[in-house]
Design an enzyme around this catalytic site. Structure first.
Site, PDB file in Angstrom:
ATOM      1  N   VAL A  10      15.469   2.808  60.399  1.00 19.21           N
ATOM      2  CA  VAL A  10      15.867   2.866  61.803  1.00 19.21           C
ATOM      3  C   VAL A  10      16.754   1.660  62.077  1.00 19.21           C
ATOM      4  O   VAL A  10      16.628   0.622  61.430  1.00 19.21           O
ATOM      5  CB  VAL A  10      14.665   2.894  62.783  1.00 19.21           C
ATOM      6  CG1 VAL A  10      13.943   4.235  62.707  1.00 19.21           C
ATOM      7  CG2 VAL A  10      13.708   1.763  62.530  1.00 19.21           C
ATOM      8  N   SER A  11      17.654   1.807  63.045  1.00 23.03           N
ATOM      9  CA  SER A  11      18.661   0.780  63.302  1.00 23.03           C
ATOM     10  C   SER A  11      18.164  -0.386  64.144  1.00 23.03           C
ATOM     11  O   SER A  11      18.711  -1.474  64.070  1.00 23.03           O
ATOM     12  CB  SER A  11      19.881   1.400  63.983  1.00 23.03           C
ATOM     13  OG  SER A  11      20.440   2.369  63.136  1.00 23.03           O
ATOM     14  N   THR A  12      17.141  -0.156  64.982  1.00 22.91           N
ATOM     15  CA  THR A  12      16.652  -1.228  65.839  1.00 22.91           C
ATOM     16  C   THR A  12      15.161  -1.413  65.656  1.00 22.91           C
ATOM     17  O   THR A  12      14.454  -0.497  65.221  1.00 22.91           O
ATOM     18  CB  THR A  12      16.933  -0.946  67.333  1.00 22.91           C
ATOM     19  OG1 THR A  12      16.130   0.161  67.751  1.00 22.91           O
ATOM     20  CG2 THR A  12      18.404  -0.655  67.579  1.00 22.91           C
ATOM     21  N   GLN A  15      12.877   1.126  67.593  1.00 20.83           N
ATOM     22  CA  GLN A  15      12.717   2.498  67.122  1.00 20.83           C
ATOM     23  C   GLN A  15      11.547   2.580  66.146  1.00 20.83           C
ATOM     24  O   GLN A  15      11.153   1.596  65.537  1.00 20.83           O
ATOM     25  CB  GLN A  15      14.000   2.968  66.437  1.00 20.83           C
ATOM     26  CG  GLN A  15      15.168   3.100  67.385  1.00 20.83           C
ATOM     27  CD  GLN A  15      16.459   3.397  66.646  1.00 20.83           C
ATOM     28  OE1 GLN A  15      16.756   2.756  65.638  1.00 20.83           O
ATOM     29  NE2 GLN A  15      17.218   4.356  67.145  1.00 20.83           N
TER      30      GLN A  15
END
Length: 193
Positions: A10-12, A15
């Site tokens: 996940v990018s953040t 998330q």
């Protein structure tokens, strides 16, 4: 003996990878063979857990991901990755393609992977265009975009100091400026010096 190596990303940090983890485990990946990058962009060339997953891949093993965009953002990166898998004699299984294995060692599998990588990049670019368009429309309509609070000017601080000297509560004046009372006092002192 070949095994399944799972990768989730996940990018953040906000998330969750719960859904990806559950899907990978349901596909037969063992918990010990599951690698997860939390808060790491797909655009980055180096992703710590992704690198560990690649190190764990041996000839005959299969890398399992939930969606193609977990690998990267550009077709070029994904094709480079496909070549690396091919050189290792490893396979790739993308669960959102109906659970079928994409064997990048075969001409048909290589073509399918190339097409899917191009589609994933196109989808990413379309999303980016939509976000940019939405920001422009919100700006034109005078709507709040969120983000960092606006900068409070020295002139606004001076006006706020006059309000406090006139009897307004400092806490309320600071709140109206969008800052804490301590920040208001610090900024007021800095102007007085």
């Amino acid at each position: 003996m070949s095994k399944l190596i799972g990768y989730a990303r996940v990018s953040t940090r906000q998330q969750s990878t719960d859904r990806q983890r559950a899907d990978l485990l349901a596909a037969g990946v063992r918990r010990d063979d599951l690698y997860v990058d939390q808060g790491v962009s797909g655009a980055r060339a180096s992703r710590p857990q992704f690198d560990r997953a690649l190190d764990a891949l041996l000839e005959g093993d299969t890398l399992v991901i939930t969606t193609l965009d977990r690998l990267g953002r550009s077709t070029q990166n994904m094709l480079f990755f496909a070549d690396e898998l091919r050189s290792r004699g490893a396979g790739l299984r993308v669960l959102n393609l109906g659970g079928g294995d994409v064997d990048t060692a075969t001409p048909m599998g290589s073509m399918l992977f190339t097409i899917m990588a191009a589609l994933a990049q196109m989808e990413h670019e379309i999303k980016r265009e939509r976000v940019t368009d939405s920001i422009i429309k919100r700006r034109e309509a005078g709507k709040d975009l969120g983000g960092r609070p606006r900068r409070v000017t020295d002139s606004q601080i001076r006006s706020a100091v006059r309000l406090v000297k006139g009897g307004e509560p400092a806490a309320q004046v600071a709140r109206d400026l969008g800052m804490s009372r301590a920040t208001f006092y610090r900024r007021s002192r800095a102007l007085a010096d």
